[in-house]
Motif scaffolding. Structure first.
Motif, PDB file in Angstrom:
ATOM      1  N   ASP A 187       0.960  -1.171  -0.010  1.00 16.96           N
ATOM      2  CA  ASP A 187       0.055   0.083   0.166  1.00 16.96           C
ATOM      3  C   ASP A 187       0.883   1.208   0.045  1.00 16.96           C
ATOM      4  N   VAL A 188       0.201   2.329  -0.522  1.00 18.03           N
ATOM      5  CA  VAL A 188       1.224   3.540  -0.795  1.00 18.03           C
ATOM      6  C   VAL A 188       0.536   4.589   0.049  1.00 18.03           C
ATOM      7  N   ASN A 189       1.509   5.548   0.812  1.00 21.61           N
ATOM      8  CA  ASN A 189       0.992   6.604   1.552  1.00 21.61           C
ATOM      9  C   ASN A 189       1.011   7.863   0.332  1.00 21.61           C
ATOM     10  N   ILE A 190      -0.292   8.365   0.061  1.00 22.99           N
ATOM     11  CA  ILE A 190      -0.518   9.484  -0.816  1.00 22.99           C
ATOM     12  C   ILE A 190      -0.778  10.818  -0.285  1.00 22.99           C
ATOM     13  N   ALA A 191      -1.040  10.820   1.000  1.00 18.08           N
ATOM     14  CA  ALA A 191      -1.148  12.202   1.594  1.00 18.08           C
ATOM     15  C   ALA A 191      -1.010  12.062   3.095  1.00 18.08           C
ATOM     16  N   ARG A 192      -0.606  12.945   3.754  1.00 18.15           N
ATOM     17  CA  ARG A 192      -0.636  12.882   5.216  1.00 18.15           C
ATOM     18  C   ARG A 192      -0.682  14.223   6.014  1.00 18.15           C
ATOM     19  N   TYR A 193      -0.915  14.155   7.300  1.00 17.86           N
ATOM     20  CA  TYR A 193      -1.036  15.123   8.004  1.00 17.86           C
ATOM     21  C   TYR A 193      -0.152  14.492   9.276  1.00 17.86           C
ATOM     22  N   ASP A 194       0.800  15.346   9.979  1.00 16.88           N
ATOM     23  CA  ASP A 194       1.237  15.171  10.850  1.00 16.88           C
ATOM     24  C   ASP A 194       1.763  16.195  11.859  1.00 16.88           C
ATOM     25  N   THR A 195       2.664  15.956  12.924  1.00 15.76           N
ATOM     26  CA  THR A 195       3.128  16.919  13.733  1.00 15.76           C
ATOM     27  C   THR A 195       4.418  16.836  14.110  1.00 15.76           C
ATOM     28  N   ALA A 196       5.317  16.486  12.893  1.00 15.18           N
ATOM     29  CA  ALA A 196       6.750  16.764  13.103  1.00 15.18           C
ATOM     30  C   ALA A 196       6.951  17.906  13.012  1.00 15.18           C
ATOM     31  N   HIS A 250       7.057  19.854  15.366  1.00 15.14           N
ATOM     32  CA  HIS A 250       6.420  20.373  16.459  1.00 15.14           C
ATOM     33  C   HIS A 250       5.197  21.438  15.807  1.00 15.14           C
ATOM     34  N   VAL A 251       4.712  21.092  14.804  1.00 15.28           N
ATOM     35  CA  VAL A 251       3.869  22.061  14.376  1.00 15.28           C
ATOM     36  C   VAL A 251       2.814  21.267  13.410  1.00 15.28           C
ATOM     37  N   PRO A 252       1.543  21.307  13.622  1.00 15.91           N
ATOM     38  CA  PRO A 252       0.710  20.433  12.494  1.00 15.91           C
ATOM     39  C   PRO A 252       0.881  20.882  11.205  1.00 15.91           C
ATOM     40  N   HIS A 253       0.834  19.849  10.235  1.00 18.64           N
ATOM     41  CA  HIS A 253       0.769  20.460   8.672  1.00 18.64           C
ATOM     42  C   HIS A 253       0.558  18.916   8.059  1.00 18.64           C
ATOM     43  N   ARG A 254       0.167  19.452   6.607  1.00 16.58           N
ATOM     44  CA  ARG A 254      -0.200  18.364   5.679  1.00 16.58           C
ATOM     45  C   ARG A 254       0.911  18.249   4.503  1.00 16.58           C
ATOM     46  N   ASP A 255       1.071  17.049   4.306  1.00 13.95           N
ATOM     47  CA  ASP A 255       1.938  16.818   3.178  1.00 13.95           C
ATOM     48  C   ASP A 255       1.350  16.410   2.068  1.00 13.95           C
ATOM     49  N   VAL A 256       1.403  16.810   1.041  1.00 13.95           N
ATOM     50  CA  VAL A 256       0.783  16.764  -0.182  1.00 13.95           C
ATOM     51  C   VAL A 256       1.891  15.983  -1.305  1.00 13.95           C
ATOM     52  N   LEU A 257       1.637  14.572  -1.557  1.00 13.15           N
ATOM     53  CA  LEU A 257       2.503  13.975  -2.565  1.00 13.15           C
ATOM     54  C   LEU A 257       2.214  13.433  -3.822  1.00 13.15           C
ATOM     55  N   GLY A 258       3.182  13.440  -4.629  1.00 16.58           N
ATOM     56  CA  GLY A 258       3.055  12.914  -6.061  1.00 16.58           C
ATOM     57  C   GLY A 258       3.682  11.808  -6.174  1.00 16.58           C
ATOM     58  N   ARG A 259       3.306  10.691  -7.213  1.00 19.11           N
ATOM     59  CA  ARG A 259       3.858   9.502  -7.612  1.00 19.11           C
ATOM     60  C   ARG A 259       5.173   9.696  -8.011  1.00 19.11           C
ATOM     61  N   LYS A 260       5.640  10.799  -8.991  1.00 20.67           N
ATOM     62  CA  LYS A 260       6.796  10.814  -9.390  1.00 20.67           C
ATOM     63  C   LYS A 260       7.686  12.010  -8.552  1.00 20.67           C
ATOM     64  N   ASP A 266      -6.051  11.316  -4.373  1.00 24.30           N
ATOM     65  CA  ASP A 266      -5.457  10.345  -5.414  1.00 24.30           C
ATOM     66  C   ASP A 266      -5.239  11.040  -6.889  1.00 24.30           C
ATOM     67  N   GLN A 267      -6.139  11.816  -7.312  1.00 21.92           N
ATOM     68  CA  GLN A 267      -5.654  12.371  -8.478  1.00 21.92           C
ATOM     69  C   GLN A 267      -4.556  13.212  -8.417  1.00 21.92           C
ATOM     70  N   ILE A 268      -4.446  13.965  -7.511  1.00 20.11           N
ATOM     71  CA  ILE A 268      -3.000  14.832  -7.556  1.00 20.11           C
ATOM     72  C   ILE A 268      -1.750  14.056  -7.424  1.00 20.11           C
ATOM     73  N   TYR A 269      -2.011  12.897  -6.419  1.00 18.98           N
ATOM     74  CA  TYR A 269      -0.799  11.896  -6.491  1.00 18.98           C
ATOM     75  C   TYR A 269      -0.550  11.329  -7.750  1.00 18.98           C
ATOM     76  N   GLU A 270      -1.597  10.909  -8.584  1.00 21.92           N
ATOM     77  CA  GLU A 270      -1.242  10.225  -9.836  1.00 21.92           C
ATOM     78  C   GLU A 270      -0.743  10.940 -10.856  1.00 21.92           C
ATOM     79  N   SER A 271      -1.313  12.336 -11.076  1.00 20.81           N
ATOM     80  CA  SER A 271      -0.766  13.079 -12.085  1.00 20.81           C
ATOM     81  C   SER A 271       0.275  13.829 -11.598  1.00 20.81           C
TER      82      SER A 271
END
Length: 101
Positions: A41-50, A52-62, A95-100
């Motif tokens: 399985d693939v992580n395609i987006a995440r929110y975390d507190t690394a 020490h600040v909450p944030h969102r990471d938007v990911l792309g396949r390539k 998923d669309q963002i990740y795939e494109s």
């Protein structure tokens, strides 16, 4: 320190993998990963507190990390709920963002 881990199933095999660390009832860190079914399985987006600040990471396949959106005004508790709600409602768009990209 208490660690709680669980999954939230979504449609089409997608799911959220949630990890919450707390101390004395207060969230000290969290990660909410939007997972896409694959082998593995693939992580395609995440929110975390690394950092020490909450944030969102938007990911792309390539391209990998496309952007980091800081949630500086949110508490860890509010950011956790926001993350779960956002990823549940918008997983197809991520998923669309990740795939494109």
């Amino acid at each position: 320190m208490r660690l709680k881990e669980f999954e939230i199933p979504l449609r089409q095999g997608f799911y959220l993998a949630v990890e919450i660390e707390s101390l004395a009832g207060q969230i000290t860190s969290s990660v909410v990963r939007l997972m896409k079914p694959a082998d593995p399985d693939v992580n395609i987006a995440r929110y975390d507190t690394a950092h020490h600040v909450p944030h969102r990471d938007v990911l792309g396949r390539k391209q990998g990390l496309l952007r980091k959106d800081w949630l500086r005004a949110m508490s860890f508790k509010d950011a956790l709920q926001f993350a779960i709600n956002d990823l549940k409602m918008n997983y197809e768009r991520y998923d669309q963002i990740y795939e494109s990209n």
